[in-house]
Design a protein around this motif. Structure first.
Motif, PDB file in Angstrom:
ATOM      1  N   ILE A   1       0.838  -1.203   0.000  1.00  0.00           N
ATOM      2  CA  ILE A   1       0.000   0.000   0.000  1.00  0.00           C
ATOM      3  C   ILE A   1       0.867   1.246   0.000  1.00  0.00           C
ATOM      4  CG2 ILE A   1      -1.632   1.339   1.390  1.00  0.00           C
ATOM      5  CD1 ILE A   1      -2.882  -1.321   2.230  1.00  0.00           C
ATOM      6  N   ARG A   2       1.926   1.252   0.783  1.00  0.00           N
ATOM      7  CA  ARG A   2       2.812   2.417   0.816  1.00  0.00           C
ATOM      8  C   ARG A   2       3.441   2.674  -0.551  1.00  0.00           C
ATOM      9  NH1 ARG A   2       5.890   1.466   6.614  1.00  0.00           N
ATOM     10  NH2 ARG A   2       4.070   1.903   7.893  1.00  0.00           N
ATOM     11  N   ILE A   3       3.902   1.614  -1.203  1.00  0.00           N
ATOM     12  CA  ILE A   3       4.511   1.767  -2.527  1.00  0.00           C
ATOM     13  C   ILE A   3       3.484   2.290  -3.527  1.00  0.00           C
ATOM     14  CG2 ILE A   3       5.495   0.495  -4.473  1.00  0.00           C
ATOM     15  CD1 ILE A   3       6.920  -1.273  -2.372  1.00  0.00           C
ATOM     16  N   LEU A   4       2.252   1.765  -3.474  1.00  0.00           N
ATOM     17  CA  LEU A   4       1.204   2.215  -4.383  1.00  0.00           C
ATOM     18  C   LEU A   4       0.882   3.687  -4.156  1.00  0.00           C
ATOM     19  CD1 LEU A   4      -0.784   1.404  -6.593  1.00  0.00           C
ATOM     20  CD2 LEU A   4      -2.402   0.814  -4.800  1.00  0.00           C
ATOM     21  N   LEU A   5       0.787   4.106  -2.902  1.00  0.00           N
ATOM     22  CA  LEU A   5       0.514   5.514  -2.614  1.00  0.00           C
ATOM     23  C   LEU A   5       1.643   6.421  -3.102  1.00  0.00           C
ATOM     24  CD1 LEU A   5      -1.120   5.298   0.924  1.00  0.00           C
ATOM     25  CD2 LEU A   5      -2.208   5.910  -1.226  1.00  0.00           C
ATOM     26  N   VAL A   6       2.882   5.991  -2.923  1.00  0.00           N
ATOM     27  CA  VAL A   6       4.020   6.774  -3.410  1.00  0.00           C
ATOM     28  C   VAL A   6       3.951   6.901  -4.930  1.00  0.00           C
ATOM     29  CG1 VAL A   6       6.525   6.768  -3.691  1.00  0.00           C
ATOM     30  CG2 VAL A   6       5.536   6.319  -1.450  1.00  0.00           C
ATOM     31  N   LEU A   7       3.610   5.816  -5.624  1.00  0.00           N
ATOM     32  CA  LEU A   7       3.495   5.863  -7.083  1.00  0.00           C
ATOM     33  C   LEU A   7       2.382   6.804  -7.526  1.00  0.00           C
ATOM     34  CD1 LEU A   7       4.065   2.118  -8.034  1.00  0.00           C
ATOM     35  CD2 LEU A   7       5.626   4.039  -8.362  1.00  0.00           C
TER      36      LEU A   7
ATOM     37  N   ALA B   1       0.908  11.991  -9.879  1.00  0.00           N
ATOM     38  CA  ALA B   1       0.201  13.271  -9.835  1.00  0.00           C
ATOM     39  C   ALA B   1       1.173  14.439  -9.959  1.00  0.00           C
ATOM     40  CB  ALA B   1      -0.593  13.383  -8.538  1.00  0.00           C
ATOM     41  N   ILE B   2       2.322  14.347  -9.296  1.00  0.00           N
ATOM     42  CA  ILE B   2       3.316  15.421  -9.366  1.00  0.00           C
ATOM     43  C   ILE B   2       3.872  15.546 -10.783  1.00  0.00           C
ATOM     44  CG2 ILE B   2       5.633  16.106  -8.613  1.00  0.00           C
ATOM     45  CD1 ILE B   2       4.890  14.943  -5.852  1.00  0.00           C
TER      46      ILE B   2
ATOM     47  N   ILE C   1      -9.191  10.488 -15.900  1.00  0.00           N
ATOM     48  CA  ILE C   1      -9.732   9.130 -15.818  1.00  0.00           C
ATOM     49  C   ILE C   1      -8.715   8.192 -15.191  1.00  0.00           C
ATOM     50  CG2 ILE C   1     -10.439   7.148 -17.217  1.00  0.00           C
ATOM     51  CD1 ILE C   1     -11.742   9.170 -19.140  1.00  0.00           C
ATOM     52  N   ILE C   2      -7.470   8.300 -15.600  1.00  0.00           N
ATOM     53  CA  ILE C   2      -6.427   7.429 -15.043  1.00  0.00           C
ATOM     54  C   ILE C   2      -6.272   7.659 -13.548  1.00  0.00           C
ATOM     55  CG2 ILE C   2      -3.941   6.970 -15.050  1.00  0.00           C
ATOM     56  CD1 ILE C   2      -4.051   7.537 -18.100  1.00  0.00           C
ATOM     57  N   LEU C   3      -6.185   8.919 -13.127  1.00  0.00           N
ATOM     58  CA  LEU C   3      -6.053   9.209 -11.704  1.00  0.00           C
ATOM     59  C   LEU C   3      -7.301   8.790 -10.936  1.00  0.00           C
ATOM     60  CD1 LEU C   3      -4.219  12.646 -11.760  1.00  0.00           C
ATOM     61  CD2 LEU C   3      -3.287  10.424 -11.117  1.00  0.00           C
ATOM     62  N   GLY C   4      -8.465   8.919 -11.541  1.00  0.00           N
ATOM     63  CA  GLY C   4      -9.707   8.475 -10.897  1.00  0.00           C
ATOM     64  C   GLY C   4      -9.730   6.976 -10.697  1.00  0.00           C
ATOM     65  N   VAL C   5      -9.310   6.222 -11.703  1.00  0.00           N
ATOM     66  CA  VAL C   5      -9.270   4.759 -11.586  1.00  0.00           C
ATOM     67  C   VAL C   5      -8.284   4.339 -10.502  1.00  0.00           C
ATOM     68  CG1 VAL C   5      -8.571   2.656 -12.800  1.00  0.00           C
ATOM     69  CG2 VAL C   5     -10.055   4.306 -13.925  1.00  0.00           C
ATOM     70  N   ILE C   6      -7.131   4.982 -10.462  1.00  0.00           N
ATOM     71  CA  ILE C   6      -6.143   4.665  -9.419  1.00  0.00           C
ATOM     72  C   ILE C   6      -6.716   4.986  -8.044  1.00  0.00           C
ATOM     73  CG2 ILE C   6      -3.894   5.321  -8.458  1.00  0.00           C
ATOM     74  CD1 ILE C   6      -2.930   5.667 -11.368  1.00  0.00           C
ATOM     75  N   GLY C   7      -7.396   6.114  -7.917  1.00  0.00           N
ATOM     76  CA  GLY C   7      -8.006   6.486  -6.639  1.00  0.00           C
ATOM     77  C   GLY C   7      -9.059   5.493  -6.194  1.00  0.00           C
ATOM     78  N   VAL C   8      -9.900   5.040  -7.113  1.00  0.00           N
ATOM     79  CA  VAL C   8     -10.922   4.032  -6.779  1.00  0.00           C
ATOM     80  C   VAL C   8     -10.250   2.727  -6.380  1.00  0.00           C
ATOM     81  CG1 VAL C   8     -12.759   2.623  -7.774  1.00  0.00           C
ATOM     82  CG2 VAL C   8     -12.732   5.081  -8.159  1.00  0.00           C
ATOM     83  N   PHE C   9      -9.196   2.343  -7.091  1.00  0.00           N
ATOM     84  CA  PHE C   9      -8.471   1.122  -6.755  1.00  0.00           C
ATOM     85  C   PHE C   9      -7.902   1.195  -5.336  1.00  0.00           C
ATOM     86  CE2 PHE C   9      -6.117  -2.666  -7.319  1.00  0.00           C
ATOM     87  CZ  PHE C   9      -4.849  -2.443  -6.785  1.00  0.00           C
ATOM     88  N   VAL C  10      -7.283   2.306  -5.001  1.00  0.00           N
ATOM     89  CA  VAL C  10      -6.716   2.483  -3.656  1.00  0.00           C
ATOM     90  C   VAL C  10      -7.830   2.435  -2.617  1.00  0.00           C
ATOM     91  CG1 VAL C  10      -5.550   4.142  -2.139  1.00  0.00           C
ATOM     92  CG2 VAL C  10      -4.670   3.713  -4.429  1.00  0.00           C
TER      93      VAL C  10
END
Length: 183
Positions: free
Chosen positions: A10-16, A21-22, A153-162
């Protein structure tokens, strides 16, 4: 051991996600800077236009004569421009027919266009992939093009996945701790 692997995953996924986003925001800043870099010599040679649709299509000037929008457009190549009556309103959310006209813009000088609206003095002008809303007070609003949605859309999908992973892990933790549920 599994908990440690999940925690680090989870930590690695959040960092990615944060890095993604940056990088996305940074690339927008760089693109904006590249678009605004104009030397003083180039700025002196540029004629004043009311709006640039693209490198090859420009709105030289426009004004309202009653309910008729009169505009002068200039193009470096032959192109079409679609003008739509954007001031039409409907009663009771009924479908209405919008006045729409496609105009051929010549590359031989300037083209003057007249378009009459029925209700409020507003038109949309679609030229070279840019949709612009022009109102009676000469404000120009550039409506967003479809290109900006892909990163969203990509950031939204990643957010839903997290969000889903976090909830599954939370439920797994509750069940593994044998927490009693009250119905």
């Amino acid at each position: 051991m599994i908990r440690l692997a999940i925690k680090w995953g989870i930590r690695i996924l959040l960092v990615l996600v944060i890095i993604g986003a940056i990088v996305h925001v940074g690339s927008l800043d760089v693109a904006a800077q590249e678009d605004t870099d104009v030397t003083t010599e180039e700025a002196e040679d540029v004629e004043e236009y009311q709006h640039h649709f693209s490198d090859s299509l420009r709105l030289v000037e426009s004004e309202w004569d009653g309910k008729t929008w009169v505009a002068t457009l200039e193009a470096d190549r032959y192109t079409d421009v679609t003008i739509t009556d954007a001031g039409r309103t409907s009663d009771n959310n009924e479908a209405i027919a919008l006045n729409r006209e496609t105009v051929d813009i010549s590359n031989e000088g300037r083209t003057t266009v007249e378009f009459t609206v029925e209700d409020n003095r507003q038109v949309t002008v679609d030229g070279d992939g840019t949709l612009v809303l022009l109102g009676h007070d000469d404000d120009i609003t550039v409506l967003p093009a479809g290109n900006w949605t892909a990163p969203s859309i990509i950031l939204g999908v990643i957010g839903v996945f997290v969000f889903i992973v976090a909830n599954v892990l939370w439920l797994h933790r509750l069940r593994s701790n044998n927490v009693e549920r009250v119905a």
